[in-house]
Design a protein around this motif. Sequence first.
Motif, PDB file in Angstrom:
ATOM      1  N   LEU A   1      42.128  34.163  46.526  1.00 40.34           N
ATOM      2  CA  LEU A   1      41.070  33.841  47.489  1.00 40.34           C
ATOM      3  C   LEU A   1      40.723  32.360  47.396  1.00 40.34           C
ATOM      4  CD1 LEU A   1      38.657  36.826  46.724  1.00 40.34           C
ATOM      5  CD2 LEU A   1      40.257  36.652  48.650  1.00 40.34           C
ATOM      6  N   LEU A   2      40.340  31.773  48.524  1.00 46.27           N
ATOM      7  CA  LEU A   2      39.862  30.386  48.510  1.00 46.27           C
ATOM      8  C   LEU A   2      38.344  30.389  48.321  1.00 46.27           C
ATOM      9  CD1 LEU A   2      42.061  28.728  51.282  1.00 46.27           C
ATOM     10  CD2 LEU A   2      42.490  29.007  48.856  1.00 46.27           C
ATOM     11  N   LYS A   3      37.743  29.179  48.358  1.00 49.67           N
ATOM     12  CA  LYS A   3      36.302  29.066  48.038  1.00 49.67           C
ATOM     13  C   LYS A   3      35.446  29.959  48.919  1.00 49.67           C
ATOM     14  CE  LYS A   3      35.790  25.407  45.021  1.00 49.67           C
ATOM     15  NZ  LYS A   3      36.973  24.520  45.084  1.00 49.67           N
ATOM     16  N   SER A   4      35.734  29.965  50.236  1.00 47.06           N
ATOM     17  CA  SER A   4      34.956  30.844  51.120  1.00 47.06           C
ATOM     18  C   SER A   4      35.916  31.807  51.817  1.00 47.06           C
ATOM     19  CB  SER A   4      34.209  30.022  52.168  1.00 47.06           C
ATOM     20  OG  SER A   4      35.135  29.563  53.143  1.00 47.06           O
ATOM     21  N   SER A   5      35.360  32.923  52.236  1.00 47.35           N
ATOM     22  CA  SER A   5      36.161  33.932  52.920  1.00 47.35           C
ATOM     23  C   SER A   5      36.776  33.342  54.203  1.00 47.35           C
ATOM     24  CB  SER A   5      35.257  35.105  53.264  1.00 47.35           C
ATOM     25  OG  SER A   5      36.004  36.257  53.382  1.00 47.35           O
ATOM     26  N   GLN A   6      35.996  32.474  54.841  1.00 53.68           N
ATOM     27  CA  GLN A   6      36.477  31.842  56.079  1.00 53.68           C
ATOM     28  C   GLN A   6      37.742  31.003  55.805  1.00 53.68           C
ATOM     29  OE1 GLN A   6      33.274  29.564  57.663  1.00 53.68           O
ATOM     30  NE2 GLN A   6      34.337  29.116  59.581  1.00 53.68           N
TER      31      GLN A   6
ATOM     32  N   ALA B   1      54.836  40.238  54.925  1.00 51.10           N
ATOM     33  CA  ALA B   1      53.588  40.761  54.349  1.00 51.10           C
ATOM     34  C   ALA B   1      52.929  39.657  53.544  1.00 51.10           C
ATOM     35  CB  ALA B   1      53.880  41.959  53.452  1.00 51.10           C
ATOM     36  N   LEU B   2      51.642  39.850  53.266  1.00 47.90           N
ATOM     37  CA  LEU B   2      50.905  38.882  52.457  1.00 47.90           C
ATOM     38  C   LEU B   2      50.130  39.642  51.381  1.00 47.90           C
ATOM     39  CD1 LEU B   2      49.563  36.049  51.959  1.00 47.90           C
ATOM     40  CD2 LEU B   2      47.845  36.717  53.644  1.00 47.90           C
ATOM     41  N   ALA B   3      50.378  39.291  50.123  1.00 48.18           N
ATOM     42  CA  ALA B   3      49.616  39.915  49.032  1.00 48.18           C
ATOM     43  C   ALA B   3      48.418  39.028  48.723  1.00 48.18           C
ATOM     44  CB  ALA B   3      50.493  40.078  47.802  1.00 48.18           C
ATOM     45  N   VAL B   4      47.241  39.648  48.601  1.00 51.45           N
ATOM     46  CA  VAL B   4      46.026  38.885  48.301  1.00 51.45           C
ATOM     47  C   VAL B   4      45.421  39.389  46.996  1.00 51.45           C
ATOM     48  CG1 VAL B   4      43.768  38.123  49.122  1.00 51.45           C
ATOM     49  CG2 VAL B   4      45.591  38.598  50.780  1.00 51.45           C
ATOM     50  N   HIS B   5      45.429  38.512  45.996  1.00 53.68           N
ATOM     51  CA  HIS B   5      44.752  38.807  44.736  1.00 53.68           C
ATOM     52  C   HIS B   5      43.284  38.445  44.943  1.00 53.68           C
ATOM     53  CE1 HIS B   5      44.238  37.632  40.203  1.00 53.68           C
ATOM     54  NE2 HIS B   5      43.462  38.615  40.570  1.00 53.68           N
ATOM     55  N   GLY B   6      42.398  39.434  44.769  1.00 51.95           N
ATOM     56  CA  GLY B   6      40.991  39.233  45.119  1.00 51.95           C
ATOM     57  C   GLY B   6      40.177  38.413  44.137  1.00 51.95           C
ATOM     58  N   ARG B   7      40.774  37.375  43.595  1.00 53.45           N
ATOM     59  CA  ARG B   7      40.021  36.444  42.727  1.00 53.45           C
ATOM     60  C   ARG B   7      40.284  35.018  43.183  1.00 53.45           C
ATOM     61  NH1 ARG B   7      41.683  40.348  39.084  1.00 53.45           N
ATOM     62  NH2 ARG B   7      39.908  41.435  38.163  1.00 53.45           N
ATOM     63  N   LYS B   8      39.335  34.136  42.848  1.00 53.32           N
ATOM     64  CA  LYS B   8      39.506  32.710  43.159  1.00 53.32           C
ATOM     65  C   LYS B   8      40.201  32.033  41.997  1.00 53.32           C
ATOM     66  CE  LYS B   8      35.707  33.154  46.178  1.00 53.32           C
ATOM     67  NZ  LYS B   8      34.480  32.812  46.778  1.00 53.32           N
ATOM     68  N   VAL B   9      40.641  30.820  42.208  1.00 55.98           N
ATOM     69  CA  VAL B   9      41.426  30.126  41.179  1.00 55.98           C
ATOM     70  C   VAL B   9      40.647  30.018  39.866  1.00 55.98           C
ATOM     71  CG1 VAL B   9      42.616  27.974  40.597  1.00 55.98           C
ATOM     72  CG2 VAL B   9      42.733  28.875  42.926  1.00 55.98           C
ATOM     73  N   ALA B  10      39.340  29.764  39.967  1.00 55.51           N
ATOM     74  CA  ALA B  10      38.558  29.561  38.737  1.00 55.51           C
ATOM     75  C   ALA B  10      38.134  30.880  38.082  1.00 55.51           C
ATOM     76  CB  ALA B  10      37.320  28.727  39.059  1.00 55.51           C
ATOM     77  N   ASP B  11      38.318  32.007  38.773  1.00 55.52           N
ATOM     78  CA  ASP B  11      37.892  33.293  38.204  1.00 55.52           C
ATOM     79  C   ASP B  11      38.757  33.682  37.014  1.00 55.52           C
ATOM     80  OD1 ASP B  11      35.934  33.556  40.069  1.00 55.52           O
ATOM     81  OD2 ASP B  11      37.034  34.943  41.363  1.00 55.52           O
ATOM     82  N   ARG B  12      38.157  34.367  36.066  1.00 53.69           N
ATOM     83  CA  ARG B  12      38.880  34.906  34.912  1.00 53.69           C
ATOM     84  C   ARG B  12      39.278  36.351  35.214  1.00 53.69           C
ATOM     85  NH1 ARG B  12      40.176  30.783  34.339  1.00 53.69           N
ATOM     86  NH2 ARG B  12      41.704  31.801  33.031  1.00 53.69           N
ATOM     87  N   PRO B  13      40.263  36.883  34.481  1.00 60.83           N
ATOM     88  CA  PRO B  13      40.670  38.276  34.746  1.00 60.83           C
ATOM     89  C   PRO B  13      39.522  39.277  34.597  1.00 60.83           C
ATOM     90  CG  PRO B  13      42.273  37.191  33.320  1.00 60.83           C
ATOM     91  CD  PRO B  13      41.133  36.232  33.481  1.00 60.83           C
ATOM     92  N   ARG B  14      38.527  38.951  33.715  1.00 54.62           N
ATOM     93  CA  ARG B  14      37.422  39.919  33.544  1.00 54.62           C
ATOM     94  C   ARG B  14      36.421  39.885  34.706  1.00 54.62           C
ATOM     95  NH1 ARG B  14      36.512  35.949  29.825  1.00 54.62           N
ATOM     96  NH2 ARG B  14      34.744  34.594  30.320  1.00 54.62           N
ATOM     97  N   ASP B  15      36.447  38.825  35.505  1.00 53.62           N
ATOM     98  CA  ASP B  15      35.571  38.793  36.690  1.00 53.62           C
ATOM     99  C   ASP B  15      36.053  39.848  37.688  1.00 53.62           C
ATOM    100  OD1 ASP B  15      34.143  36.622  35.678  1.00 53.62           O
ATOM    101  OD2 ASP B  15      35.596  35.185  36.494  1.00 53.62           O
ATOM    102  N   PRO B  16      35.123  40.576  38.295  1.00 49.13           N
ATOM    103  CA  PRO B  16      35.574  41.624  39.221  1.00 49.13           C
ATOM    104  C   PRO B  16      36.295  41.047  40.440  1.00 49.13           C
ATOM    105  CG  PRO B  16      33.163  41.460  39.172  1.00 49.13           C
ATOM    106  CD  PRO B  16      33.665  40.507  38.147  1.00 49.13           C
TER     107      PRO B  16
END
Length: 326
Positions: free
Chosen positions: A154-159, A175-190
């Motif tokens: 994910l980028l900084k904003s959903s937009q 197809a496009l796979a989207v990992h629902g975390r931002k670059v700065a998020d850690r694996p423990r962040d939801p």
Amino acid sequence: MEINYRNKTILAPMVRVGTLPFRLLAAEYGADITYGEEIIDHKLLKCERHINDVLGTVDLIEKGTNSVVFRTCPEERSRVVFQMGTSDAVRALNAAQMVCKDVAAVDINMGCPKSFSISGGMGAALLTKPELIHDILTTLKRNLDTHVTCKIRLLKSSQDTVELARRIEKTGVSALAVHGRKVADRPRDPAKWSEIADVVAALSIPVIANGDVFNYADFERIKVATGASSVMVARGALWNASIFSPKGKLPWEDVKREYVRKSILWDNDIKSTKHTLKEIIMHYSCLEFPEGKGVIKSESHADLARLYGEDKYYEHVNKQRFCGSR
Ligand SMILES: Cc1cc2nc3c(=O)[nH]c(=O)nc-3n(C[C@H](O)[C@H](O)[C@H](O)COP(=O)(O)O)c2cc1C
């Protein structure tokens, strides 16, 4: 070969984990599509393609070494995705051409936040370069007779994420796979399933939802929450590959033993086998216990076979190989 990305359960790319035995294990339990670990284009370009008659595999081996960089077999040809790290369209194409006939799709990693990726302009570094993304994906699409996909964070904003996803869709990817975390998020962040949902709502190509699927029931939960029809799992599968089974998870000890047998059968890289076993053990137990210490000390699959009481199987496999069949 056709690969359909709708309504699929997918083994995520995982460095040092997603080698042939692990992919086959996940598929045996029900994974429809299995990604290999990310391999950097520079590395692939140093390889030669070998047919391994003893194992019945196709091996990409680094020239001048015995190091197997990628191993696949015809059995997984219709579902294996080769994931590549790159920062250059022409180099990506040259590298992809070495494997595209042996795999179902080529995927570009645009989500890796590790410094080795970012400093080489690869992985998540691409997320801020939509022109380069366009160049890489269209070059691959135009020149390869195989599916091309990519995996983003994910980028900084959903937009911003939706805008990038729309640009990616225009390149013609399957197809496009989207990992629902931002670059700065850690694996423990939801993982932010709601921001994956925004991408699904904006695109017509299949979106593969990824992040925080740890049980079979989570496949349905993430599908409902995001609207995505396909789901990708990393850690949930690493810890217990039978997560893909609609019948429910098997005991992790049984799954681990099956992984050891498959690693012996396919002559996996011992470092990869040990790494994967250590990850599994660390999740359920502790490396300080005798099993963990035994894995750490093991130098070969013969050692691991002894540790897990699979010596007879190891001997049998080697006898078969000697007689000319796997
Ligand atoms: C051990 C491990 C290795 C990974 N290697 C890769 C990789 O090679 N390429 C990639 O795109 N993502 C990689 N990832 C990220 C996962 O594919 C996935 O996006 C992330 O773990 C979120 O999914 P999860 O919540 O199901 O774990 C890796 C993750 C783990 C745990």
